[in-house]
Design an enzyme around this catalytic site. Sequence first.
Site: not given
Ligand code: GLU
Length: 318
Positions: A61, A64, A186, A238, A256
Site C-alpha cells: 500500500s 497508493k 493494481y 489505516y 502489509v
Molecule cells: N495488496 C494488498 C491488498 O490489496 C495491499 C494492502 C495493503 O498493503 O494495505 O490487499
Amino acid sequence: MLQQALETAFQTAQPFAEGAVATYIPELAKADPSLFGIAVATIDGRQVAVGDANAPFTIQSISKPLAHAWALSTLGPEKVRRRVGVEPSGDAFNSIILDPKSGRPFNPMVNAGAIALVALLSEEGVFQTPGDFLALCSRAAGRSLAFDRQVFESEQLTGNRNRAMAYLMLNNGIIRSNVEAILDLYFWQCSVLVTARDIAMIAATLANHGTNPVTDEAVFQPASIPDTLSVMFLCGMYDFAGEWTCRTGLPAKSGVAGGIIAIANRQLGLGLYSPRLDSRGNSVRGIHACESLSQQLALHAFHPDNHASNLLLPTITP
Ligand code: GLU
C-alpha cells in the site's frame, strides 16, 4: 546526529517483538519476521541507514500515495477528485464500502480508492502496462526497481475481496473498463520490490516537492504534493491514522509487507521495514521507530521546534 538518532530509534523499537507477518496474501507469510531496517534521506541528498535497510520487500500500500501523486501530476486535481474523495473513512483498508452520498471511494489510501485511481489512470492512457508504474517508482527511488512475480501471482489468485470491491465500482460507474485488467495493474502496483533505503529516497522525493534530491529528476509535479501529503496525513495508517498523526505528526503510509514511508516536509524522508504487524496492519517496530525519530528530531508538523522548512536542516547533521 542523524546516524545517532537512527541508532537510538532502532534500539528503542527492536525489543517490540509482538505482532505477526501478514498471511492473507500467502506469499507474504514467508517473510523473515526478525528483519528490521530504518533509512533516512534528506532533501540535500544525505542518506543514513541502520539494520536491514537493504532487505527487499513488496511496496504494497505504500504504492497508493505514489499513484495518487502520479494521477494528480498527470491529470490534475479535478479529474482525480471526481473519481475518489479525500475524506478519512475510519474503516479498515479493505472495507467494502463507498461514500453513500457520492458513490466514490472515501480516499486513495483504502483499496477501493487505489483501484479506482488505477482505473482512471488506465482510461486516461497514463498507466497502460505494469512497467509504467515500475518506471515511476524507479525514478522516485533513483534506481531501477523490479517486481516480485510470486507476490503478484499470490495476490491475483487470492484477491477476491479486491475483486468484489472492483465489481461493485463497475456497477457504480467508478470503473468503466475491464475489471480484471484493472485488478492486474493494481496487483502489479503492489508487487514492486523495494528496500527501506528506496522508501526513504521516495519519501525524500515527496519531501522535496516531487524532485529526487540525488538525481535531480522531477518525478511529480510540485502542485501534486500538498494533496498527496494531506491525504497521507489524514488516512495513511489505516484505522490508526488519527493516533499516528498525534504521535508523530508525519504524513505516512504503511503496507502489509511491513514497510512504512513517512515524510517531514521540506526536510527528509523515512523508510522503515519490519514485517511483524499489529491488528490494524501496521508494522509494530516501524511505528515505535518512527515515533522515536519524530521526537528526537522534532519532526512533528506542529512541534514548537519544527520550523517546517529546510531552515532546520543545518541542525540535522549526519
Ligand atoms: N495488496 C494488498 C491488498 O490489496 C495491499 C494492502 C495493503 O498493503 O494495505 O490487499
